[in-house]
Each structure stands twice: as structure tokens, then as C-alpha cells.
Design an enzyme around this catalytic site. Structure first.
Site, short mmCIF file in Angstrom:
data_model
loop_
_atom_site.label_atom_id
_atom_site.label_comp_id
_atom_site.label_asym_id
_atom_site.label_seq_id
_atom_site.Cartn_x
_atom_site.Cartn_y
_atom_site.Cartn_z
N GLN A 1 108.30 -52.22 103.24
CA GLN A 1 109.20 -51.51 102.30
C GLN A 1 109.20 -52.36 101.02
O GLN A 1 110.15 -53.10 100.74
CB GLN A 1 110.61 -51.37 102.91
CG GLN A 1 111.61 -50.61 102.04
CD GLN A 1 111.36 -49.10 101.96
OE1 GLN A 1 110.83 -48.52 102.89
NE2 GLN A 1 111.72 -48.49 100.85
N LYS B 1 92.75 -43.73 103.79
CA LYS B 1 93.88 -43.31 104.61
C LYS B 1 95.00 -42.71 103.76
O LYS B 1 95.28 -43.21 102.67
CB LYS B 1 94.41 -44.54 105.36
CG LYS B 1 95.69 -44.29 106.14
CD LYS B 1 96.11 -45.52 106.90
CE LYS B 1 97.17 -46.33 106.16
NZ LYS B 1 97.70 -47.47 106.92
C1 R5P Z 1 99.79 -50.31 105.94
O1 R5P Z 1 99.43 -50.09 104.80
C2 R5P Z 1 99.31 -51.47 106.75
O2 R5P Z 1 98.31 -52.17 106.10
C3 R5P Z 1 98.83 -51.02 108.11
O3 R5P Z 1 97.70 -50.19 107.94
C4 R5P Z 1 99.91 -50.25 108.82
O4 R5P Z 1 101.08 -51.01 108.85
C5 R5P Z 1 99.49 -49.90 110.23
O5 R5P Z 1 100.51 -49.17 110.83
P1 R5P Z 1 100.24 -48.29 112.10
O6 R5P Z 1 99.61 -49.15 113.14
O7 R5P Z 1 101.60 -47.80 112.49
O8 R5P Z 1 99.35 -47.15 111.68
#
Ligand code: R5P
Length: 282
Positions: free
Chosen positions: A92, A184
Site C-alpha cells: 500500500q 500483469k
Molecule cells: C506485486 O506487485 C508484487 O510484486 C507481487 O507480484 C505480488 O505481491 C504477488 O501477489 P500474489 O502472490 O497475491 O499474486
């Protein structure tokens, strides 16, 4: 240097005190019947350089860190270095919609109050480092992850999004292989989409590297992309293995290997940050 390991980083602290020049501090921590923490340091720390190491996740570990910092500061040490292996609330990092707390900056500001120096590891957004104060540095686990991946014979390293591409580049530099990134889009806290992208992964061993694996949604989607394009073996590697909501079995189903550093201790912590921390402190 005198080392204090908080409850969340005991193993890392233990590895530090096994290094020449580092020594454990004698202290007592306990909880009162109402679960509030109690901290007492028994050593004389006057003029000493003190290192406090504590991951700030989940929340009770933040409170423990504040009490440890307070107890140390009352003993007139020469300096206090706070090492935060995994910095909770890092994601955050801005006001995404009006009225939100900017948790990362607020936590950083408070952690930095009683410290001469702060050390973080692969913090999610490097641009918040100034919130800790003037003497905050971030070190990376990606070089060590790259070395580990080289021993697994990886042909290419990918990050799941553009935001993590520097991490893929560092890991690949260390592994001696090529790198790329996927695109992503986060839909919500537990849903992500990864745009199809043509990659040269047919028959190859490919690793996906990220700073944090939380729900595992990102890695699972990325792995599906790589499998569809013929990757022979998919390895998921991260600095911080948070693994929320039963992520590990899902990730093990989607990937051939899962590994992380020991900023958060788990069965996947195959890479220790201890020697990298020692190097940064010396
Ligand atoms: C987000 O930008 C981080 O770099 C990670 O990609 C993210 O925290 C991964 O979260 P999750 O495993 O819930 O997809």
C-alpha cells in the site's frame, strides 16, 4: 556489533551472531496475560553499535520492534541499526483512491524514528525509502536467487510484471542467462491477469522471480503462460514467501520448484540473506 533478533527474525539473528564481530544481546521478551509485550535488555549497551533485526509482519511483530527499539535507545548505545527483512504494508505504497492511508510510508516513518540506520531487503517500492529517514538502504536477494537458479540449470528468468523487471535482470545477471518480463494487470487483491506474450521458452527451464509471493495468483498465472508455450520446467522464486490463504499447495501444483529467502521463514526458505546482511553492515 550487538545483535537483537525479534521473534519474527530469530533464525537470521542466530546466523548473524555466528559471524565474527557480532554478539547476541541478553534480553527477556514475554507477553503479559492480556498479550501485551514486555521487553527488558540485560546487557550494558552504552556506546555499542546495536543491530535490531525484525520482520514487520504480521502486525504484533511491529509492536515488538517498537519496544525493542525503545529499550535499546534508553541504554545510550553508540548507534542503532534496524534491519527489516520483510517490510509489511509495503504494497500500500500510494493513495490508490482518495481517502486511503499510505501504509508503507506511515510504517516506514515510525520504524525510522528510533534508528540511525535502516536496512530493508527487496522492498516492494524503492521510492518509499526516504520515508524511513536519511539513512535507509535496501539490499537485494536477487543475486543469491540467481546463483541458486544457475545451479538448477535455468535457461531464462522472467518477472511477472514490468515493475519487477529489474529484479529479473539482476537475478539473470547472476545466473548468467537471459531475462524478460510478462505484463500483469491486477484486478483485485486475489485476482490477476497476465497478457499473452510470445516467449522463447519451448523445452526450457524457466524461472519466475518476484519480490513477494502472497496468494500465489501472480505466479500461477505466469506459470500457466509458460507451460502453454512449452516450458519444460517452471521454477518460482521470491525474496519474501508470504504464502497467504493456503498458497503453497497451489503453487507446488503449478510449478516444479518453489523457493524463497529467509526474510520470512518457511519450508521454501532455501536461500539465506545472512551473509548479504553482514556484507551490508561491514
Ligand atoms: C506485486 O506487485 C508484487 O510484486 C507481487 O507480484 C505480488 O505481491 C504477488 O501477489 P500474489 O502472490 O497475491 O499474486
Amino acid at each position: 556489533m550487538k545483535v537483537i533478533g525479534g521473534s519474527a527474525s530469530k533464525l537470521l539473528a542466530q546466523q548473524l551472531i555466528e559471524q565474527p564481530g557480532f554478539e547476541a544481546v541478553d534480553m527477556v521478551t514475554k507477553r503479559f496475560p492480556d498479550t501485551e509485550y514486555y521487553v527488558k535488555i540485560n546487557d550494558d549497551l552504552k556506546g555499542e553499535d546495536v543491530v535490531i533485526i525484525q520482520t514487520t509482519y504480521p502486525d504484533p511483530n511491529i509492536v515488538e520492534l517498537f519496544l525493542l527499539q525503545d529499550a535499546v535507545s534508553r541504554l545510550n548505545p553508540g548507534s542503532i541499526t534496524t534491519i527489516v527483512p520483510y517490510f509489511g504494508y509495503a504494497r500500500q505504497d500510494k493513495e490508490f483512491t482518495n481517502g486511503e492511508a499510505v501504509s508503507a510510508r506511515n510504517m516506514a516513518k515510525h520504524i525510522g524514528l528510533i534508528s540511525n540506520r535502516i536496512l530493508t531487503i527487496d522492498i516492494h517500492n524503492i521510492s518509499i525509502m526516504d520515508a524511513f529517514g536519511d539513512h535507509a538502504n535496501n539490499i537485494t536477494g536477487m543475486t543469491a536467487i540467481g546463483e541458486y537458479l544457475a545451479s538448477e540449470g535455468v535457461d531464462a528468468i522472467l518477472s511477472p510484471d514490468a515493475g519487477s523487471k529489474d529484479r529479473a535482470s539482476v537475478a539473470a545477471g547472476s545466473a548468467g542467462c537471459g531475462w524478460d518480463f510478462l505484463e500483469k494487470t491486477r484486478i483485485d487483491g486475489s485476482t490477476v491477469e497476465i497478457k499473452p506474450k510470445s516467449l522463447d521458452v519451448e523445452g526450457k527451464t524457466v524461472a519466475i522471480v518476484d519480490d513477494i509471493i502472497a496468494t500465489g495468483g501472480t505466479i500461477i498465472k505466469a506459470s500457466e503462460q509458460l507451460r502453454e508455450q512449452g516450458a519444460k520446467r517452471v521454477i518460482a522464486a521470491c525474496t519474501h514467501g508470504l504464502y497467504t490463504g493456503g498458497a503453497i499447495p497451489k503453487l507446488k501444483g503449478a510449478c516444479d520448484m518453489l523457493l524463497s529467502t529467509d526474510t520470512l521463514e518457511s519450508d521454501t526458505s532455501k536461500i539465506s540473506m545472512a551473509s548479504i546482511i553482514v556484507e551490508a553492515l561491514n
